[in-house]
Design an enzyme around this catalytic site. Sequence first.
Site, mmCIF file in Angstrom:
data_model
loop_
_atom_site.group_PDB
_atom_site.id
_atom_site.type_symbol
_atom_site.label_atom_id
_atom_site.label_comp_id
_atom_site.label_asym_id
_atom_site.label_seq_id
_atom_site.Cartn_x
_atom_site.Cartn_y
_atom_site.Cartn_z
ATOM 1 N N CYS A 182 75.213 42.919 44.786
ATOM 2 C CA CYS A 182 73.325 41.616 43.977
ATOM 3 C C CYS A 182 73.461 40.982 45.930
ATOM 4 O O CYS A 182 73.640 40.936 45.764
ATOM 5 C CB CYS A 182 74.673 41.015 43.218
ATOM 6 S SG CYS A 182 73.578 39.407 43.122
ATOM 7 N N ASN A 207 65.866 30.535 34.906
ATOM 8 C CA ASN A 207 65.175 31.779 34.157
ATOM 9 C C ASN A 207 66.130 32.802 33.428
ATOM 10 O O ASN A 207 67.106 32.960 34.040
ATOM 11 C CB ASN A 207 64.281 33.289 34.739
ATOM 12 C CG ASN A 207 62.873 31.886 35.205
ATOM 13 O OD1 ASN A 207 62.633 31.807 34.232
ATOM 14 N ND2 ASN A 207 62.249 32.367 36.065
ATOM 15 N N CYS A 222 74.493 37.721 45.244
ATOM 16 C CA CYS A 222 75.773 37.716 46.940
ATOM 17 C C CYS A 222 76.335 38.227 48.108
ATOM 18 O O CYS A 222 76.508 37.364 48.849
ATOM 19 C CB CYS A 222 76.657 38.528 45.438
ATOM 20 S SG CYS A 222 77.683 37.995 44.503
ATOM 21 N N HIS A 233 71.957 37.274 38.716
ATOM 22 C CA HIS A 233 72.784 36.610 39.678
ATOM 23 C C HIS A 233 72.050 35.042 39.083
ATOM 24 O O HIS A 233 71.063 34.138 39.494
ATOM 25 C CB HIS A 233 72.887 36.607 40.881
ATOM 26 C CG HIS A 233 73.873 35.452 41.734
ATOM 27 N ND1 HIS A 233 75.187 36.078 42.593
ATOM 28 C CD2 HIS A 233 74.811 34.249 41.905
ATOM 29 C CE1 HIS A 233 75.998 35.358 42.835
ATOM 30 N NE2 HIS A 233 75.777 34.200 42.692
ATOM 31 N N HIS A 278 80.344 35.281 41.185
ATOM 32 C CA HIS A 278 78.389 35.317 40.528
ATOM 33 C C HIS A 278 78.372 36.042 39.249
ATOM 34 O O HIS A 278 80.013 36.064 38.541
ATOM 35 C CB HIS A 278 78.879 37.361 40.798
ATOM 36 C CG HIS A 278 77.744 37.905 40.048
ATOM 37 N ND1 HIS A 278 76.714 38.417 40.666
ATOM 38 C CD2 HIS A 278 77.523 38.994 38.849
ATOM 39 C CE1 HIS A 278 75.827 39.059 40.081
ATOM 40 N NE2 HIS A 278 76.373 39.643 38.792
ATOM 41 N N ASP A 318 63.307 30.255 48.685
ATOM 42 C CA ASP A 318 63.114 30.926 48.223
ATOM 43 C C ASP A 318 61.906 32.013 48.983
ATOM 44 O O ASP A 318 61.267 30.976 49.808
ATOM 45 C CB ASP A 318 61.952 30.181 46.717
ATOM 46 C CG ASP A 318 61.575 31.531 45.518
ATOM 47 O OD1 ASP A 318 62.154 32.132 44.813
ATOM 48 O OD2 ASP A 318 60.891 32.530 46.021
ATOM 49 N N GLY A 370 61.870 36.429 32.553
ATOM 50 C CA GLY A 370 61.339 36.835 34.078
ATOM 51 C C GLY A 370 62.244 36.479 34.509
ATOM 52 O O GLY A 370 61.863 37.022 35.725
ATOM 53 N N HIS A 372 70.925 31.249 39.007
ATOM 54 C CA HIS A 372 69.793 30.812 40.007
ATOM 55 C C HIS A 372 69.078 29.649 38.764
ATOM 56 O O HIS A 372 68.960 29.780 37.745
ATOM 57 C CB HIS A 372 69.477 31.455 41.066
ATOM 58 C CG HIS A 372 68.614 32.737 40.155
ATOM 59 N ND1 HIS A 372 69.020 33.359 39.942
ATOM 60 C CD2 HIS A 372 67.112 32.314 39.605
ATOM 61 C CE1 HIS A 372 67.690 34.627 39.128
ATOM 62 N NE2 HIS A 372 66.466 33.198 39.265
ATOM 63 N N THR A 419 64.560 37.671 37.284
ATOM 64 C CA THR A 419 64.238 39.391 38.143
ATOM 65 C C THR A 419 65.614 39.397 38.981
ATOM 66 O O THR A 419 66.015 40.469 39.526
ATOM 67 C CB THR A 419 63.348 39.370 39.532
ATOM 68 O OG1 THR A 419 63.427 38.069 40.013
ATOM 69 C CG2 THR A 419 62.082 39.321 38.419
#
Length: 114
Positions: free
Chosen positions: A4, A86, A7, A97, A46, A30, A92, A99, A94
């Site tokens: 991940c 999201n 992670c 995990h 996670h 980001d 969408g 967030h 992607t």
Amino acid sequence: MEDCIFCRIIKGEIPSTKVFEDEISYAFRDINPQAPVHILIVPKEHVGSVAELTQEHEAKVGRIFTNIAKIAKEEGLESGFRVISNTGADAGQTVPHLHFHILGGKSMGEGLVP
Ligand code: DGP
């Protein structure tokens, strides 16, 4: 979750620009900013997405939102900011995990969906 991305960022295996960290969460800029301020905050544990949250996560999610308020203040987002998570393919998502995007530093208008 060994493969991940988030992670691995939390563990320091992938570099990131850290903004904030506590025992349960990690916040970083980001890689592909969509606004002058674009920060992601993730739980260190996670969890795949909002859809996987259960009662046992309530304290952590509450803390994450308190941390979002702190970060927004530190980033000078007094005039407003948007928090987005999201969830799943139609939204969408992607990175699987959980967030929360913290977006600000410009007026983002009134529409929620482009
Ligand atoms: P979402 O589409 O909601 O799953 O957003 C995932 C976000 O994660 C996207 O805005 C780009 C960001 N991202 C993906 N990989 C990395 C990375 O390696 N480093 C950083 N800083 N951000 C990443």
